[in-house]
Scaffold this motif. Structure first.
Motif, PDB file in Angstrom:
ATOM      1  N   VAL A  99       0.568  -1.596   0.254  1.00  0.00           N
ATOM      2  CA  VAL A  99       0.172   0.160  -0.065  1.00  0.00           C
ATOM      3  C   VAL A  99       0.582   0.912   0.168  1.00  0.00           C
ATOM      4  O   VAL A  99       1.980   1.329   0.187  1.00  0.00           O
ATOM      5  CB  VAL A  99      -0.672  -0.056   0.974  1.00  0.00           C
ATOM      6  CG1 VAL A  99      -2.540  -1.064   1.249  1.00  0.00           C
ATOM      7  CG2 VAL A  99      -0.326  -0.171   2.881  1.00  0.00           C
ATOM      8  N   TRP A 100       0.271   2.679  -0.345  1.00  0.00           N
ATOM      9  CA  TRP A 100       1.559   3.736  -0.193  1.00  0.00           C
ATOM     10  C   TRP A 100       0.239   4.544   0.939  1.00  0.00           C
ATOM     11  O   TRP A 100      -1.016   4.497   0.579  1.00  0.00           O
ATOM     12  CB  TRP A 100       1.087   4.210  -2.334  1.00  0.00           C
ATOM     13  CG  TRP A 100       1.692   3.931  -2.116  1.00  0.00           C
ATOM     14  CD1 TRP A 100       1.713   2.900  -3.725  1.00  0.00           C
ATOM     15  CD2 TRP A 100       2.939   4.547  -2.969  1.00  0.00           C
ATOM     16  NE1 TRP A 100       2.687   2.568  -4.111  1.00  0.00           N
ATOM     17  CE2 TRP A 100       3.356   3.343  -3.710  1.00  0.00           C
ATOM     18  CE3 TRP A 100       3.923   4.984  -1.818  1.00  0.00           C
ATOM     19  CZ2 TRP A 100       4.764   3.578  -4.866  1.00  0.00           C
ATOM     20  CZ3 TRP A 100       5.019   5.005  -2.664  1.00  0.00           C
ATOM     21  CH2 TRP A 100       5.904   5.122  -4.319  1.00  0.00           C
ATOM     22  N   ALA A 101       0.700   5.044   1.386  1.00  0.00           N
ATOM     23  CA  ALA A 101       0.335   5.666   2.419  1.00  0.00           C
ATOM     24  C   ALA A 101       1.886   6.214   3.203  1.00  0.00           C
ATOM     25  O   ALA A 101       2.550   6.752   3.480  1.00  0.00           O
ATOM     26  CB  ALA A 101       0.046   4.968   3.715  1.00  0.00           C
ATOM     27  N   ALA A 102       1.368   7.147   4.634  1.00  0.00           N
ATOM     28  CA  ALA A 102       2.041   8.309   5.052  1.00  0.00           C
ATOM     29  C   ALA A 102       2.803   8.226   6.175  1.00  0.00           C
ATOM     30  O   ALA A 102       3.601   8.486   6.299  1.00  0.00           O
ATOM     31  CB  ALA A 102       1.277  10.059   5.181  1.00  0.00           C
ATOM     32  N   THR A 103       1.748   6.816   6.831  1.00  0.00           N
ATOM     33  CA  THR A 103       1.909   6.767   7.972  1.00  0.00           C
ATOM     34  C   THR A 103       2.558   4.853   8.040  1.00  0.00           C
ATOM     35  O   THR A 103       1.095   4.049   7.363  1.00  0.00           O
ATOM     36  CB  THR A 103       1.193   7.531   9.142  1.00  0.00           C
ATOM     37  OG1 THR A 103      -0.294   6.772   9.441  1.00  0.00           O
ATOM     38  CG2 THR A 103       1.479   8.793   9.681  1.00  0.00           C
ATOM     39  N   ARG A 104       2.926   4.569   9.470  1.00  0.00           N
ATOM     40  CA  ARG A 104       2.378   3.152   9.774  1.00  0.00           C
ATOM     41  C   ARG A 104       0.625   3.123   9.574  1.00  0.00           C
ATOM     42  O   ARG A 104       0.882   1.713   9.308  1.00  0.00           O
ATOM     43  CB  ARG A 104       3.516   2.527  11.267  1.00  0.00           C
ATOM     44  CG  ARG A 104       4.901   2.513  10.626  1.00  0.00           C
ATOM     45  CD  ARG A 104       5.202   1.765  11.770  1.00  0.00           C
ATOM     46  NE  ARG A 104       6.554   1.831  11.253  1.00  0.00           N
ATOM     47  CZ  ARG A 104       7.094   0.654  10.736  1.00  0.00           C
ATOM     48  NH1 ARG A 104       6.066  -0.514  10.473  1.00  0.00           N
ATOM     49  NH2 ARG A 104       8.580   0.999  10.752  1.00  0.00           N
ATOM     50  N   GLY A 105       0.038   3.435  10.837  1.00  0.00           N
ATOM     51  CA  GLY A 105      -1.062   3.743  11.062  1.00  0.00           C
ATOM     52  C   GLY A 105      -1.757   3.763   9.452  1.00  0.00           C
ATOM     53  O   GLY A 105      -2.596   2.415   9.608  1.00  0.00           O
TER      54      GLY A 105
END
Length: 133
Positions: A99-105
């Protein structure tokens, strides 16, 4: 889809690929997802850095490759697997989610959204393991 926009490049004859700068409807952004007939773009002005679908030829201008990306690529390992399981456990390799995301959460939640049909509750997300790709 994880073919780095191969279909879009071949079918629409455009230089689409993950990490390329674009101007979509007059707004600058970066391609971060292959969405089949569409490209997933994060606009620079979007404070939440959401990936939105855009048609590859409709009011789209392609630029150079971006030096940095607004989101990071993460690997999420769900369902009580361990990272060591990837070496020998075929089921663990099949369950791995990118996935692409800004944070681990955010990465955990995006993986949960894809897998929620297989999870009994959102609490399953608490056991997901996450690391940078």
């Amino acid at each position: 889809m994880s073919h780095n926009c191969t279909y879009v490049r071949q079918h629409y004859q455009v230089p689409a690929e993950i990490g390329r700068r674009v101007i979509a409807y007059g707004k600058p952004g970066v391609i971060l997802a292959d969405r089949g007939h569409y490209i997933g773009v994060v606009l620079d002005e979007d404070p939440k850095k959401r990936i939105s679908n855009y048609h590859p030829t409709h009011e789209m201008q392609y630029g150079d490759m971006a030096e940095t990306l607004p989101l990071k690529e993460w690997l999420v390992l769900p369902f009580n697997h361990a990272w060591d399981d990837l070496n020998w456990n075929r089921e663990a390799r099949e369950d791995l989610v990118r996935v692409w995301a800004a944070t681990r959460g955010q990465a955990k939640y995006k993986a949960y959204e894809r897998l929620q049909d297989y999870c009994h509750s959102i609490k399953a997300m608490l056991r997901f393991k996450v690391r940078r790709a």
